[in-house]
Design a protein around this motif. Sequence first.
Motif, PDB file in Angstrom:
ATOM      1  N   THR A 169      -6.843   5.222  -1.628  1.00 26.55           N
ATOM      2  CA  THR A 169      -7.912   4.307  -2.040  1.00 26.55           C
ATOM      3  C   THR A 169      -8.500   3.652  -0.784  1.00 26.55           C
ATOM      4  O   THR A 169      -7.866   3.643   0.279  1.00 26.55           O
ATOM      5  CB  THR A 169      -7.370   3.166  -2.935  1.00 26.55           C
ATOM      6  OG1 THR A 169      -6.461   2.390  -2.141  1.00 26.55           O
ATOM      7  CG2 THR A 169      -6.661   3.685  -4.168  1.00 26.55           C
ATOM      8  N   THR A 170      -9.684   3.057  -0.960  1.00 26.03           N
ATOM      9  CA  THR A 170     -10.327   2.387   0.174  1.00 26.03           C
ATOM     10  C   THR A 170      -9.441   1.253   0.684  1.00 26.03           C
ATOM     11  O   THR A 170      -9.282   1.064   1.888  1.00 26.03           O
ATOM     12  CB  THR A 170     -11.699   1.820  -0.259  1.00 26.03           C
ATOM     13  OG1 THR A 170     -12.456   2.894  -0.790  1.00 26.03           O
ATOM     14  CG2 THR A 170     -12.443   1.195   0.902  1.00 26.03           C
ATOM     15  N   GLN A 171      -8.856   0.489  -0.267  1.00 30.22           N
ATOM     16  CA  GLN A 171      -8.000  -0.632   0.130  1.00 30.22           C
ATOM     17  C   GLN A 171      -6.812  -0.129   0.951  1.00 30.22           C
ATOM     18  O   GLN A 171      -6.455  -0.725   1.966  1.00 30.22           O
ATOM     19  CB  GLN A 171      -7.532  -1.370  -1.143  1.00 30.22           C
ATOM     20  CG  GLN A 171      -7.127  -2.797  -0.907  1.00 30.22           C
ATOM     21  CD  GLN A 171      -8.161  -3.595  -0.099  1.00 30.22           C
ATOM     22  OE1 GLN A 171      -9.363  -3.520  -0.348  1.00 30.22           O
ATOM     23  NE2 GLN A 171      -7.691  -4.321   0.917  1.00 30.22           N
ATOM     24  N   ALA A 172      -6.219   0.986   0.505  1.00 31.13           N
ATOM     25  CA  ALA A 172      -5.073   1.545   1.237  1.00 31.13           C
ATOM     26  C   ALA A 172      -5.511   2.062   2.601  1.00 31.13           C
ATOM     27  O   ALA A 172      -4.768   1.957   3.584  1.00 31.13           O
ATOM     28  CB  ALA A 172      -4.437   2.666   0.411  1.00 31.13           C
ATOM     29  N   GLU A 186     -17.120   8.834  -1.547  1.00 37.01           N
ATOM     30  CA  GLU A 186     -16.086   8.414  -0.604  1.00 37.01           C
ATOM     31  C   GLU A 186     -16.141   9.371   0.589  1.00 37.01           C
ATOM     32  O   GLU A 186     -16.681  10.482   0.486  1.00 37.01           O
ATOM     33  CB  GLU A 186     -14.714   8.441  -1.292  1.00 37.01           C
ATOM     34  CG  GLU A 186     -14.583   7.324  -2.327  1.00 37.01           C
ATOM     35  CD  GLU A 186     -13.190   7.243  -2.948  1.00 37.01           C
ATOM     36  OE1 GLU A 186     -12.856   6.161  -3.456  1.00 37.01           O
ATOM     37  OE2 GLU A 186     -12.441   8.248  -2.943  1.00 37.01           O
ATOM     38  N   LEU A 222      -7.910   0.740   4.407  1.00 39.10           N
ATOM     39  CA  LEU A 222      -8.068  -0.455   5.255  1.00 39.10           C
ATOM     40  C   LEU A 222      -6.704  -0.949   5.745  1.00 39.10           C
ATOM     41  O   LEU A 222      -6.556  -1.305   6.913  1.00 39.10           O
ATOM     42  CB  LEU A 222      -8.801  -1.561   4.487  1.00 39.10           C
ATOM     43  CG  LEU A 222     -10.268  -1.250   4.145  1.00 39.10           C
ATOM     44  CD1 LEU A 222     -10.861  -2.355   3.277  1.00 39.10           C
ATOM     45  CD2 LEU A 222     -11.097  -1.075   5.409  1.00 39.10           C
ATOM     46  N   CYS A 223      -5.700  -0.921   4.840  1.00 41.47           N
ATOM     47  CA  CYS A 223      -4.331  -1.337   5.242  1.00 41.47           C
ATOM     48  C   CYS A 223      -3.811  -0.404   6.326  1.00 41.47           C
ATOM     49  O   CYS A 223      -3.247  -0.863   7.334  1.00 41.47           O
ATOM     50  CB  CYS A 223      -3.368  -1.269   4.052  1.00 41.47           C
ATOM     51  SG  CYS A 223      -3.614  -2.580   2.892  1.00 41.47           S
ATOM     52  N   TYR A 265     -16.368  -0.128   8.249  1.00 43.47           N
ATOM     53  CA  TYR A 265     -15.352  -1.113   8.632  1.00 43.47           C
ATOM     54  C   TYR A 265     -15.246  -1.122  10.150  1.00 43.47           C
ATOM     55  O   TYR A 265     -15.149  -0.056  10.768  1.00 43.47           O
ATOM     56  CB  TYR A 265     -14.016  -0.713   8.003  1.00 43.47           C
ATOM     57  CG  TYR A 265     -12.852  -1.583   8.387  1.00 43.47           C
ATOM     58  CD1 TYR A 265     -12.793  -2.914   7.991  1.00 43.47           C
ATOM     59  CD2 TYR A 265     -11.792  -1.059   9.123  1.00 43.47           C
ATOM     60  CE1 TYR A 265     -11.704  -3.713   8.341  1.00 43.47           C
ATOM     61  CE2 TYR A 265     -10.700  -1.849   9.468  1.00 43.47           C
ATOM     62  CZ  TYR A 265     -10.671  -3.175   9.070  1.00 43.47           C
ATOM     63  OH  TYR A 265      -9.604  -3.954   9.412  1.00 43.47           O
ATOM     64  N   ASP A 315       0.815  -1.213   0.000  1.00 41.60           N
ATOM     65  CA  ASP A 315       0.000   0.000   0.000  1.00 41.60           C
ATOM     66  C   ASP A 315       0.847   1.261   0.000  1.00 41.60           C
ATOM     67  O   ASP A 315       0.337   2.355  -0.068  1.00 41.60           O
ATOM     68  CB  ASP A 315      -0.932   0.020   1.218  1.00 41.60           C
ATOM     69  CG  ASP A 315      -0.182   0.169   2.508  1.00 41.60           C
ATOM     70  OD1 ASP A 315      -0.607   0.966   3.332  1.00 41.60           O
ATOM     71  OD2 ASP A 315       0.829  -0.517   2.683  1.00 41.60           O
ATOM     72  N   GLU A 337     -14.196  -6.502   9.386  1.00 44.35           N
ATOM     73  CA  GLU A 337     -14.850  -6.691   8.089  1.00 44.35           C
ATOM     74  C   GLU A 337     -15.526  -5.419   7.621  1.00 44.35           C
ATOM     75  O   GLU A 337     -15.825  -4.519   8.415  1.00 44.35           O
ATOM     76  CB  GLU A 337     -15.876  -7.819   8.184  1.00 44.35           C
ATOM     77  CG  GLU A 337     -16.851  -7.577   9.319  1.00 44.35           C
ATOM     78  CD  GLU A 337     -18.014  -8.545   9.350  1.00 44.35           C
ATOM     79  OE1 GLU A 337     -18.123  -9.360   8.427  1.00 44.35           O
ATOM     80  OE2 GLU A 337     -18.807  -8.453  10.287  1.00 44.35           O
ATOM     81  N   GLN A 397      -5.276  -1.093   9.622  1.00 44.84           N
ATOM     82  CA  GLN A 397      -4.734  -2.316  10.235  1.00 44.84           C
ATOM     83  C   GLN A 397      -3.330  -2.085  10.775  1.00 44.84           C
ATOM     84  O   GLN A 397      -2.974  -2.558  11.844  1.00 44.84           O
ATOM     85  CB  GLN A 397      -4.731  -3.456   9.214  1.00 44.84           C
ATOM     86  CG  GLN A 397      -6.094  -4.134   9.141  1.00 44.84           C
ATOM     87  CD  GLN A 397      -6.332  -4.845   7.823  1.00 44.84           C
ATOM     88  OE1 GLN A 397      -5.412  -5.052   7.043  1.00 44.84           O
ATOM     89  NE2 GLN A 397      -7.572  -5.194   7.564  1.00 44.84           N
TER      90      GLN A 397
END
Length: 286
Positions: free
Chosen positions: A36-39, A88, A41-42, A143, A4, A147, A45
Amino acid sequence: MGEDRELCEYRFDEPLNKHTSFKIGGCARIFVQPKTTQALLCALQNFQQARLLAKGTNVLPPDEGVESVVSTLGLSRYQLNGDLIESEPGVLLSTLCKAAAREGLSGLEFAYGIPGTIGGAVYMNAGAYGGEIGEIVEYVEAYNGNEVFRLDRSQMEFSYRSSVFKKTGWVILKVVLRLRRADREKIEKTMEEIMRKRISTQPLDLPSAGSVFKRPRQDFYVGKVIEQLGLKGFRIGDAQISTKHAGFIVNLGNAKASDVKQLIGVVQKRVYENYAVHLEPEVEIW
Ligand SMILES: Cc1cc2nc3c(=O)[nH]c(=O)nc-3n(C[C@H](O)[C@H](O)[C@H](O)COP(=O)(O)OP(=O)(O)OC[C@H]3O[C@@H](n4cnc5c(N)ncnc54)[C@H](O)[C@@H]3O)c2cc1C
């Protein structure tokens, strides 16, 4: 951190006074802005203790700073889809208000002039001039640390300046608003009127975080009460009860978070002594 990395901007010892409308706050040792959404989430975490920050128009970070901050401002895409706006979390309310007006979509006019993002607005159920964001949210993707899931409006426990997100800390990843067709000119006229009211009643020329306190009940006008107590213009350091609107605290230049907190304490004490009412801050004190 791995993959990420290029989808996140990292800064170190980032001054938070650059990221808050109060222009107050020490440094974030690590400041992460995913794109991004994925980044996102990373980042959530990797930095589980991080503070989540959007436009910073309702927060007061401490003078000594914080360890880590994850910003949502890099998530700034939205699209219109019939009567729906899909957004977003880092999109500014003003951007969405203007886009809705251009399309002849009504329902967001009340939010014109609220300086935050849609994510921050849903989190605290932002409202003004008779409207609240919770009334027009269709669903949200969120989130919870484990999940990603979908919540419909009825599951979001919207109430005055509160939502399920405020109670749980769940992160809002996407917001879908449902608006209704109306005359574009009428929508724009309402928005202009609302902006005119804001400009004439609020100290928009000085850094602040908007109304400092929640209204404890419908008939209790905090600004008026503070004014009646003779506190308009009262200051500690460079933090001052606005001379224009006593419900706002403004930063005259070099106010510290500690000055603002002390001033909040003085107001709470005086209001309690005189009205037996406890004022709860609307601004989030980190
Ligand atoms: C001049 C001025 C006028 C204002 N007028 C009004 C008004 O009329 N009505 C009103 O309601 N408010 C008003 N506000 C306050 C503020 O603009 C709103 O509360 C706004 O909704 C905050 O959005 P933000 O993006 O700045 O959030 P931030 O201040 O960055 O964050 C506020 C909180 O929301 C959380 N958050 C942000 N994004 C997310 C997300 N994606 N998921 C989960 N949590 C999230 C943050 O972690 C933080 O706890 C005003 C502020 C100013 C400075």
